[in-house]
Design a protein around this motif. Structure first.
Motif, short mmCIF file in Angstrom:
data_model
loop_
_atom_site.label_atom_id
_atom_site.label_comp_id
_atom_site.label_asym_id
_atom_site.label_seq_id
_atom_site.Cartn_x
_atom_site.Cartn_y
_atom_site.Cartn_z
N ARG A 69 58.05 27.94 59.88
CA ARG A 69 57.68 27.47 59.01
C ARG A 69 57.12 27.56 57.75
NH1 ARG A 69 61.84 26.37 60.58
NH2 ARG A 69 62.08 23.71 61.95
N GLU A 113 68.11 25.01 56.21
CA GLU A 113 67.96 23.35 56.40
C GLU A 113 66.95 23.51 55.14
OE1 GLU A 113 66.87 23.11 61.01
OE2 GLU A 113 66.38 24.69 60.25
N TYR A 114 66.11 21.70 55.04
CA TYR A 114 65.34 21.63 53.81
C TYR A 114 64.26 21.00 54.83
CZ TYR A 114 68.29 23.81 50.87
OH TYR A 114 69.35 24.33 50.03
N TYR A 115 62.74 21.64 54.31
CA TYR A 115 61.65 20.47 54.87
C TYR A 115 60.72 20.26 54.18
CZ TYR A 115 63.56 22.45 59.31
OH TYR A 115 63.72 22.31 60.69
N GLY A 118 56.31 18.90 57.44
CA GLY A 118 57.01 19.48 59.38
C GLY A 118 58.55 18.94 58.98
N THR A 119 58.61 17.39 58.28
CA THR A 119 59.94 17.26 58.41
C THR A 119 61.05 17.48 57.49
OG1 THR A 119 58.49 15.43 58.34
CG2 THR A 119 60.85 14.55 58.04
N ARG A 120 61.93 17.42 58.88
CA ARG A 120 62.80 18.30 58.46
C ARG A 120 63.93 17.35 56.92
NH1 ARG A 120 67.74 20.90 61.52
NH2 ARG A 120 68.16 18.70 62.23
N VAL A 121 64.30 17.24 56.21
CA VAL A 121 65.15 16.51 55.29
C VAL A 121 66.07 16.73 54.97
CG1 VAL A 121 62.44 15.90 54.29
CG2 VAL A 121 63.85 17.54 52.99
N VAL A 150 58.67 22.29 49.22
CA VAL A 150 59.88 22.29 50.04
C VAL A 150 60.15 24.15 50.98
CG1 VAL A 150 62.49 21.69 49.80
CG2 VAL A 150 60.96 20.64 48.50
N TYR A 164 63.66 32.11 53.88
CA TYR A 164 62.66 31.67 53.71
C TYR A 164 62.37 31.85 52.00
CZ TYR A 164 62.20 31.16 58.65
OH TYR A 164 62.61 31.19 59.65
N CYS A 166 60.29 28.96 49.42
CA CYS A 166 59.19 27.64 49.27
C CYS A 166 60.00 27.56 47.64
CB CYS A 166 58.20 27.71 49.38
SG CYS A 166 58.16 27.86 50.94
#
Length: 172
Positions: A69, A113-115, A118-121, A150, A164, A166
């Motif tokens: 992360r 995946e998009y976070y 700590g929340t996967r949106v 993000v 990865y 951001c």
């Protein structure tokens, strides 16, 4: 006579060049993928918007094991991507954002995946297929507002790794 010998030497060298090239060890691939729009942190480094280290030369190379992360993908060479104080350009957006991935080497894909925190949106199925050079995903951020970092993750199907990226956004 001298020019004839010279031509023979050139011809011999040209004939041997492919053999020599094939015998050399293969280099490490330095091409994979990153978010190019809105501008990710590594895209900002590559464009000289933010002063960064090695990542400015290879924004597509932020690779690490799946499940991390961090913006750097756990790669200490790219640690500046984890530094929230570097003056990253923030892109103003609405609640729905289209992300563009630039893939410089295609890998079979499990998913993206998009976070936020700590929340996967969002998660987008990759269908275990190789994506094209450019991929877009539209993500709805729901109730998230304000300045958000993000984390976008490209999970590769045929390795234990992911890429990865951001992106700093001002949502709403």
């Amino acid at each position: 006579m001298t020019s004839r010998k010279h031509l023979k030497s050139i011809a011999a060298g040209a004939a041997l060049a492919p053999v020599i090239a094939l015998g050399l060890p293969a280099g490490v691939a330095s091409a994979h993928g990153y978010v190019s729009a809105p501008l990710s942190r590594q895209a900002q480094c590559a464009q000289g918007i933010v002063s960064c280290g090695d990542i400015k030369y290879e924004p597509q190379s932020v690779e690490g094991t799946k499940g991390l992360r961090s913006c750097s993908g756990g790669n200490t060479r790219f640690a500046e991507l984890d530094d929230d104080t570097l003056g990253w350009r923030v892109t103003p957006v609405g609640r729905t954002v289209t992300f563009t991935w630039t893939n410089t080497a295609s890998h079979r894909t499990s998913d993206w995946e998009y976070y936020i925190g700590g929340t996967r949106v969002a998660v987008v199925d990759g269908g275990n297929t190789q994506p094209p050079a450019t991929v877009t995903h539209t993500v709805d951020f729901g109730s998230f507002t304000g300045r958000q970092k993000v984390l976008a993750v490209w999970n590769i199907a045929d390795t234990a790794n992911a890429f990865y990226s951001c992106v700093d956004l001002q949502i709403g």
